[in-house]
Design a protein around this motif. Structure first.
Motif, PDB file in Angstrom:
ATOM      1  N   ALA A 232       0.852  -1.189   0.000  1.00 43.91           N
ATOM      2  CA  ALA A 232       0.000   0.000   0.000  1.00 43.91           C
ATOM      3  C   ALA A 232       0.884   1.234   0.000  1.00 43.91           C
ATOM      4  CB  ALA A 232      -0.909  -0.007   1.224  1.00 43.91           C
ATOM      5  N   HIS A 234       1.308   5.146   0.619  1.00 44.16           N
ATOM      6  CA  HIS A 234       0.712   6.286   1.285  1.00 44.16           C
ATOM      7  C   HIS A 234       1.780   7.334   1.558  1.00 44.16           C
ATOM      8  CE1 HIS A 234       1.814   3.286   4.335  1.00 44.16           C
ATOM      9  NE2 HIS A 234       2.069   4.289   5.138  1.00 44.16           N
ATOM     10  N   TYR A 236       2.814  11.442   3.306  1.00 44.49           N
ATOM     11  CA  TYR A 236       2.547  12.540   4.215  1.00 44.49           C
ATOM     12  C   TYR A 236       3.275  13.781   3.693  1.00 44.49           C
ATOM     13  CZ  TYR A 236       1.287   8.682   7.311  1.00 44.49           C
ATOM     14  OH  TYR A 236       0.728   7.545   7.837  1.00 44.49           O
ATOM     15  N   ILE A 256       7.044   9.368   1.690  1.00 48.89           N
ATOM     16  CA  ILE A 256       6.226   8.370   1.007  1.00 48.89           C
ATOM     17  C   ILE A 256       6.598   6.982   1.512  1.00 48.89           C
ATOM     18  CG2 ILE A 256       5.559   7.387  -1.224  1.00 48.89           C
ATOM     19  CD1 ILE A 256       6.301  10.036  -2.514  1.00 48.89           C
ATOM     20  N   TYR A 257       5.589   6.213   1.887  1.00 48.44           N
ATOM     21  CA  TYR A 257       5.779   4.858   2.380  1.00 48.44           C
ATOM     22  C   TYR A 257       5.228   3.849   1.378  1.00 48.44           C
ATOM     23  CZ  TYR A 257       6.983   6.234   7.181  1.00 48.44           C
ATOM     24  OH  TYR A 257       7.602   6.740   8.288  1.00 48.44           O
TER      25      TYR A 257
END
Length: 280
Positions: A232, A234, A236, A256-257
């Motif tokens: 996934a 996601h 910040y 970004i992860y």
């Protein structure tokens, strides 16, 4: 015969000062050698069916069906990984028929980055690099702190008095910039202090030493890649509001992860003065 040949070469240089030698093969140690080697390796990889990355010219990818092989090239150091062990082995065997290779080993150290495998995944860190930096700056035995930067006092171009050794300041900040490849936790502090390289002061140097003290207590921090992590994506992002008191320009950052691992991050000043607190 050797002395006669050498004297003849010296005489030729003296009598024909504008002549040059055309090499049929790049000589190791010359400035052109790394470029010539890269072009030779690139040509071979493209002939094998690899595609060169547009974002990073040192990365090549080979796709066949659902399998993929990646190779990362840095002069004569090469990392090979992929989804199929047989494809990886076949590629290394093919490469060894064209070039002289050392015995392939598991990835443990590459360009200052240590790779440690555990049953849970792969840990990337720069502990050895940090230790070398701490020893070089005489900060190895310093007392650690819990954060890389203090909120007060707020740093500016006019903070403090001119530092008497700006070269040392620039050396430390350059090393910290390279360290931020695996340490997103120091990205903001390093970016902030890099803005004072042209005119560092004693307060800027104290802030740089604080980052080093923070590293003393976080030697093994890095990036942990887990094979079973969900894919996934996601992110910040945030920005301060006219955070730079010198020009009133805001600083924005993002992280970004992919699953639980950070894969991209940045902290930098915006290009102009913002009229709102929305990040750009």
């Amino acid at each position: 015969m050797r002395s006669m040949s050498l004297n003849h070469q010296v005489l030729s240089i003296r009598t024909r000062p504008h002549h040059v030698c055309r090499l049929n093969k790049a000589l190791y140690g010359l400035k052109q050698a790394p470029r010539a080697w890269y072009q030779e390796l690139k040509t071979y990889l493209l002939r094998m069916g690899f595609r060169n990355s547009l974002a990073d010219t040192s990365v090549f990818a080979y796709l066949i069906g659902n399998d993929i092989v990646y190779t990362l090239v840095y002069v004569d150091d090469i990392i090979v990984t992929g989804s199929s062990q047989s494809l990886i082995t076949g590629f290394i065997d093919a490469l060894s028929t064209r070039f002289s290779l050392k015995a392939p080993t598991e990835l443990r150290y590459f360009l200052g980055v240590e790779a440690t495998r555990t049953p849970q995944g792969l840990h990337l860190m720069q502990k050895r690099y940090i230790l070398d930096l701490l020893v070089k700056t005489n900060m190895y035995d310093s007392k650690p702190v819990s954060t890389p930067m203090s909120l007060k006092p707020k740093l500016s171009l006019s903070s403090g008095n001119l530092f008497d050794d700006p070269t040392k300041y620039r050396m430390v900040l350059g090393s910290l910039q390279y360290l931020s490849f695996t340490r997103p936790d120091i990205a903001y502090a390093v970016n902030k202090l890099s803005q004072f390289m042209h005119r560092p002061t004693d307060m800027h140097w104290q802030a740089a030493k604080r980052i080093l003290r923070y590293l003393v207590g976080t030697l093994s921090h890095g990036i942990y890649l887990r094979p079973n992590a969900p894919l996934a994506l996601h992110a910040y992002s945030d920005a301060d509001w006219a955070g730079d008191t010198d020009d009133m320009v805001s600083t924005n950052a993002y992280l970004i992860y992919l699953g639980s691992a950070p894969v991209a991050w940045s902290s930098k000043k915006q290009k102009g003065v913002a009229r709102s607190s929305i990040s750009i």
